[in-house]
Design a protein around this motif. Structure first.
Motif, PDB file in Angstrom:
ATOM      1  N   GLU A  11       0.412  11.336   3.956  1.00 57.91           N
ATOM      2  CA  GLU A  11      -0.484  10.785   5.016  1.00 57.91           C
ATOM      3  C   GLU A  11      -0.923  11.568   5.955  1.00 57.91           C
ATOM      4  O   GLU A  11      -2.275  11.710   6.462  1.00 57.91           O
ATOM      5  CB  GLU A  11      -0.133   9.496   5.543  1.00 57.91           C
ATOM      6  N   THR A  32     -11.371  -3.063  -1.535  1.00 54.00           N
ATOM      7  CA  THR A  32     -10.197  -3.527  -0.785  1.00 54.00           C
ATOM      8  C   THR A  32      -9.593  -4.817  -1.825  1.00 54.00           C
ATOM      9  O   THR A  32     -10.235  -5.686  -2.025  1.00 54.00           O
ATOM     10  CB  THR A  32     -10.382  -3.735   0.456  1.00 54.00           C
ATOM     11  N   ASN A  81       5.051   5.280  -2.957  1.00 52.59           N
ATOM     12  CA  ASN A  81       5.124   4.534  -1.715  1.00 52.59           C
ATOM     13  C   ASN A  81       6.071   3.616  -1.498  1.00 52.59           C
ATOM     14  O   ASN A  81       6.704   2.946  -0.764  1.00 52.59           O
ATOM     15  CB  ASN A  81       3.859   4.221  -1.145  1.00 52.59           C
ATOM     16  N   VAL A  88       0.841  -5.584  -1.342  1.00 53.67           N
ATOM     17  CA  VAL A  88       0.275  -4.270  -0.862  1.00 53.67           C
ATOM     18  C   VAL A  88      -1.343  -4.599  -0.690  1.00 53.67           C
ATOM     19  O   VAL A  88      -1.820  -5.264  -1.804  1.00 53.67           O
ATOM     20  CB  VAL A  88       0.453  -3.144  -1.865  1.00 53.67           C
ATOM     21  N   ARG A  89      -1.786  -4.002   0.406  1.00 53.05           N
ATOM     22  CA  ARG A  89      -3.271  -3.740   0.545  1.00 53.05           C
ATOM     23  C   ARG A  89      -3.663  -2.537  -0.201  1.00 53.05           C
ATOM     24  O   ARG A  89      -3.062  -1.318   0.326  1.00 53.05           O
ATOM     25  CB  ARG A  89      -3.532  -3.860   2.005  1.00 53.05           C
ATOM     26  N   ARG A  91      -6.803   0.131  -0.883  1.00 55.65           N
ATOM     27  CA  ARG A  91      -8.266   0.566  -0.711  1.00 55.65           C
ATOM     28  C   ARG A  91      -8.621   1.859  -1.741  1.00 55.65           C
ATOM     29  O   ARG A  91      -7.864   2.696  -1.549  1.00 55.65           O
ATOM     30  CB  ARG A  91      -8.357   1.013   0.669  1.00 55.65           C
ATOM     31  N   GLU A 114      -5.606   4.338  -0.843  1.00 52.18           N
ATOM     32  CA  GLU A 114      -4.569   4.152   0.016  1.00 52.18           C
ATOM     33  C   GLU A 114      -3.615   2.825  -0.042  1.00 52.18           C
ATOM     34  O   GLU A 114      -4.287   1.989  -0.665  1.00 52.18           O
ATOM     35  CB  GLU A 114      -5.193   4.170   1.300  1.00 52.18           C
ATOM     36  N   THR A 115      -2.496   2.900   0.316  1.00 50.15           N
ATOM     37  CA  THR A 115      -1.742   1.611   0.269  1.00 50.15           C
ATOM     38  C   THR A 115      -1.156   1.076   1.567  1.00 50.15           C
ATOM     39  O   THR A 115      -0.610   2.027   2.186  1.00 50.15           O
ATOM     40  CB  THR A 115      -0.665   1.541  -0.725  1.00 50.15           C
ATOM     41  N   THR A 116      -1.018  -0.088   1.851  1.00 48.18           N
ATOM     42  CA  THR A 116      -0.428  -0.504   3.073  1.00 48.18           C
ATOM     43  C   THR A 116       0.280  -1.952   2.759  1.00 48.18           C
ATOM     44  O   THR A 116      -0.140  -2.822   1.883  1.00 48.18           O
ATOM     45  CB  THR A 116      -1.341  -0.838   4.205  1.00 48.18           C
TER      46      THR A 116
END
Length: 281
Positions: A11, A32, A81, A88-89, A91, A114-116
């Motif tokens: 990141e 998203t 990740n 997971v979110r 984008r 991207e993952t969150t």
């Protein structure tokens, strides 16, 4: 880890340059979405919206950009990740490659994933205070570009600053005809009796995936009537309920607008049906 064109980077790695067209011109799109235990919620809808949006913006769609290819790249990023058994979110950002001024030198594109981590695997109702106000400094245009999920979101940014400065959880945006079209971060639904109304795409609201799916849920019930119709600001205080929808929150009830307090009974009824529909994807 961030996925840039299939390669994974930490990141903190500086991937984009000063010449990035998303930075310079807002020349980018994004999707998203939620992924829970390896299942991408409403992935086909997100994918086809992305393809349609790329065509609208005259972006070149790579031959390998199939539904399966992008799903694999998203899942690869999630696994790297160590989030494959989590909520997971995700984008996915698509941007036109560097070169040119307003006129691009190329229509070829690149992508970022991207993952969150999310708190909950399911859509849940937030029953806390959620007060909103109209944002009337600037307006949403009634055109096709307003319905796309682009990175050109300066109106939403300024409205978010206004909301924070004035102690609101969110703001409702209005179009050039002074009709209410959406919230800063999602579509708007208005409940009055057994009628549930949301603005039509022709008013300039985002072509939201959860908007589409919730409309399908409502239309399948015998309890409620679903209506796509312009919403006047004067209707808001007469409503029984107001709620916002997007792909991460699901359904967010509005608790207060000006002097009117709202219930969340209908939102609670619908969130279970929305979760059921998501699990079927």
């Amino acid at each position: 880890m961030i996925n840039c064109n299939g390669s994974l980077f930490p990141e903190e790695k500086e991937i984009l340059t000063y010449a990035n067209r998303g930075l310079k011109y807002g020349d980018a799109l994004f999707e998203t979405l939620r992924c829970v235990n390896g299942t991408l919620f409403f992935w086909e809808d997100h994918y086809f919206r992305l393809m349609a949006s790329m065509r609208t913006l005259r972006m070149e769609i790579p031959m390998e950009f199939t539904l399966e290819f992008l799903e694999e790249e998203i899942k690869k990023t999630i696994t790297k990740n160590e989030l494959e058994n989590k909520a997971v979110r995700v984008r996915l950002t698509i941007y036109r490659n560097e070169g040119g001024l307003y006129l691009p030198e190329t229509n070829a594109i690149s992508y970022l994933i991207e993952t969150t981590l999310l708190d909950s695997p399911f859509y849940i109702i937030n029953e806390g205070d959620y007060e909103v106000e109209l944002f009337k400094d600037y307006y949403v245009n009634k055109d096709l570009l307003s319905t796309l999920k682009t990175t050109n979101t300066i109106l939403n940014v300024v409205a978010s600053v206004y909301a924070k400065e004035n102690g609101y959880a969110n703001c409702l945006l209005v179009n050039t005809d002074k009709q209410v079209v959406e919230a800063i971060n999602g579509n708007l639904f208005v409940v009055k009796g057994d009628t549930i109304k949301t603005p039509p795409l022709g008013d300039g609201c985002l072509n939201g995936i959860i908007r589409k799916k919730l409309m399908e849920v409502i239309e399948a019930t015998e309890e409620f009537q679903m209506v796509e119709e312009s919403i006047s600001p004067f209707e808001l205080q007469k409503a029984d309920e107001l709620f916002i929808t997007n792909s991460i929150l699901g359904i967010q009830p509005i608790s207060k607008y000006r002097k009117k307090q709202f219930a969340n009974t209908v939102a609670k009824k619908l969130v279970g049906k929305l979760n059921a529909k998501a699990r079927m994807t």
